[in-house]
Write an enzyme that holds these catalytic residues in place. Structure first.
Site, PDB file in Angstrom:
ATOM      1  N   LYS A   1      49.447  40.463  41.043  1.00  0.00           N
ATOM      2  CA  LYS A   1      50.602  39.371  40.697  1.00  0.00           C
ATOM      3  C   LYS A   1      52.113  39.842  41.092  1.00  0.00           C
ATOM      4  CE  LYS A   1      48.325  36.893  37.345  1.00  0.00           C
ATOM      5  NZ  LYS A   1      46.962  37.728  37.040  1.00  0.00           N
TER       6      LYS A   1
HETATM    7  C1  LIG Z   1      45.692  37.082  37.245  1.00  0.00           C
HETATM    8  C2  LIG Z   1      44.477  38.020  37.555  1.00  0.00           C
HETATM    9  C3  LIG Z   1      43.322  37.644  38.090  1.00  0.00           C
HETATM   10  C4  LIG Z   1      43.048  35.999  38.352  1.00  0.00           C
HETATM   11  O1  LIG Z   1      43.813  35.379  39.272  1.00  0.00           O
HETATM   12  P1  LIG Z   1      43.925  33.761  39.621  1.00  0.00           P
HETATM   13  O2  LIG Z   1      45.055  33.429  40.367  1.00  0.00           O
HETATM   14  O3  LIG Z   1      44.355  33.190  38.011  1.00  0.00           O
HETATM   15  O4  LIG Z   1      42.734  33.157  39.781  1.00  0.00           O
HETATM   16  C5  LIG Z   1      42.312  38.323  38.390  1.00  0.00           C
HETATM   17  N1  LIG Z   1      42.294  39.603  38.206  1.00  0.00           N
HETATM   18  C6  LIG Z   1      43.596  40.114  37.913  1.00  0.00           C
HETATM   19  C7  LIG Z   1      43.787  41.549  37.436  1.00  0.00           C
HETATM   20  C8  LIG Z   1      44.791  39.326  37.488  1.00  0.00           C
HETATM   21  O5  LIG Z   1      45.803  39.838  36.895  1.00  0.00           O
END
Ligand SMILES: *Cc1c(COP(=O)(O)O)cnc(C)c1O
Length: 477
Positions: free
Chosen positions: A119
């Site tokens: 993210k």
């Molecule tokens: C946010 C997140 C996900 C899921 O990603 P999406 O974009 O919601 O599909 C998977 N793994 C981790 C570690 C995350 O922080």
């Protein structure tokens, strides 16, 4: 480049990139997408290959973003990309390096940012874009959000130190891992306000909705959001698909598949955008954990939202979702961009019935062939076995979400087509499951040494809308 809503009427306004940057949903309740995806050919991909090799990730990000953004001066956009993606922010100068695993698999390392999850790649750009746009408007923004872990910390580390942005981040008291708490609460900045709510994550989300729903209050205190439906976050993620494809392929038409651990459909939607632009992505493999809302849709054509009671708390917690907030974007494309049908499904059928059913439609039948999607899911036992196995065979320790991806990738890997698993976080964030899998703690990168020992900066709050409003009122001048 103009943007359209997934529920938009033909004569609805078509805002530009900077207009939708600070917005969440479109006024009709839909999500924004470009009117048409920009198209790239082999010659452009060849230029990007040279660009990435010679000038690096920020330059590639700039080249990709210019296709989606025509209302920011190109030199300013370059500066934004350089501030977001450099080796003072990310642990590797490549920003997103790739490495090879056994059996034709690769890992795209997306966790080199300040909070050790992918993210960061979206939030770092979003922060710089926010600051730029707020400067242009001579405005301030108070981001109000709720997090169960990864999103909130990525937002705080991206927005800290930006003069025009303040962050109020709600967390469920005592329910995040000690590491996640330490990451957020150790931040000592007046513009970052950590709030520990006496409740669960859903309570935090409800408080945010209630406060943001008071439009007079929202306007008076310039409240905004950073949630996963923000288009700028998605477009930032398109860049790492391009970069990973460039690093894994050796010719400008070589096809590469991606396997993506999925929760809200943000990450894999960016892969779909990259593929729709003409990046030679063969298959997009969707991986879920036991919360298989999306795996079920891609196998059966039925999209059924789960109740809170049906949503499992798993050892890949960032994928524990009851519905997928970005999925509407994909359905819009799947249905040939028929906004009236999307409106019927998401604004009428889903609220009324709790599900919709596209099985038996020609669009669903064309899913694999036209859109390249396949899917599968994974369990706690699969995660433990995969973490241990990848460590033994490849000497690499992966986190539980990435393990969901590797497990599913192995089901679909084909000789001759490289398969990239998008690494979603570093194992240090989820040490309890790592200990269960391999009997010892994961290594801790230097930058996280001793963070649990640092003083905590967090405000305790009852689960009460007025208490939250008065907190905001006392912190915003
Ligand atoms: C946010 C997140 C996900 C899921 O990603 P999406 O974009 O919601 O599909 C998977 N793994 C981790 C570690 C995350 O922080």
């Amino acid at each position: 480049m103009r943007y359209t809503s997934t529920r938009g009427l033909p004569d609805a306004p078509r805002p530009g990139f900077s207009d939708i940057l600070l917005e969440g949903l479109a006024p009709d309740g839909g999500l924004y997408l470009p009117e048409a995806y920009p198209q790239v050919d082999a010659a452009t991909l060849g230029e990007w290959r040279t660009l990435l090799a010679g000038q690096g990730y920020a330059a590639l990000a700039h080249a990709v973003l210019t296709l989606f953004v025509d209302d920011i001066d190109p030199d300013d956009l370059r500066g934004i990309c350089e501030r977001a993606y450099n080796d003072t922010v990310f642990s590797s100068p490549e920003i997103v390096p790739v490495s090879r695993l056994e059996g034709g698999l690769w890992l795209a390392h997306l966790s080199g940012g300040p909070t050790a999850a992918f993210k960061d790649l979206a939030m770092q750009l979003l922060g710089q874009l926010f600051e730029y746009e707020l400067e242009r408007r001579d405005a301030q923004l108070n981001v109000l959000g709720a997090t169960s872990g990864d999103t909130g910390s990525a937002a705080e580390y991206a927005m800290r130190g930006l003069p025009r942005v303040r962050v109020f981040m709600l967390t469920p008291a005592g329910r995040m891992t000690p590491f996640q708490q330490a990451q957020m609460f150790s931040l000592d900045e007046p513009s970052i306000v950590n709030v520990a709510v006496d409740g669960v994550f859903d309570d935090c989300q409800d408080l945010v909705k209630a406060v943001a729903g008071d439009l007079a209050f929202k306007q008076r205190y310039s409240l905004g959001a950073v949630n996963s439906i923000n288009w700028a976050r998605l477009v930032a993620q398109v860049v790492y698909y391009v970069a990973s494809w460039l690093r894994v392929s050796s010719t400008d038409d070589e096809r590469v598949s991606f396997c993506v651990p999925t929760g809200n459909f943000g990450n894999i939607m960016a892969g779909h955008v990259a593929r729709s632009m003409g990046v030679p992505i063969d298959t997009l493999v969707l991986a879920t954990n036991e919360n298989n809302v999306l795996d079920e849709f891609f196998r059966t054509g039925v999209y059924r939202v789960r109740s809170a009671a049906e949503t499992h708390a798993t050892s890949s917690p960032s994928m524990d979702i009851s519905k997928a907030s970005n999925f509407e974007r994909f359905v819009f494309d799947l249905l040939g961009r028929d906004a009236a049908r999307v409106r019927e499904l998401f604004a009428v059928e889903l609220p009324r019935d709790g599900f919709f059913d596209l099985s038996g439609t020609p669009e669903f039948a064309s899913l694999a062939a036209t859109f390249g999607f396949v899917s599968s899911s994974s369990t706690h036992a699969d995660r433990l076995a995969t973490i241990a196995d990848v460590l033994t065979r490849d000497g690499v320790l992966i986190d539980p979400h990435t393990a969901d991806g590797v497990k599913v990738a192995r089901e679909f890997a084909r000789p001759g087509v490289p398969m990239v698993v998008t690494e979603t976080a570093l194992p240090v964030k989820f040490s309890e499951t790592i200990v269960e899998a391999i009997g010892r703690e994961p290594e801790r990168p230097e930058r996280f040494a001793g963070i649990e020992e640092l003083p905590r900066h967090v405000v305790d709050l009852p689960n009460d809308v007025d208490a939250l409003k008065s907190l905001i009122a006392t912190r915003v001048p």
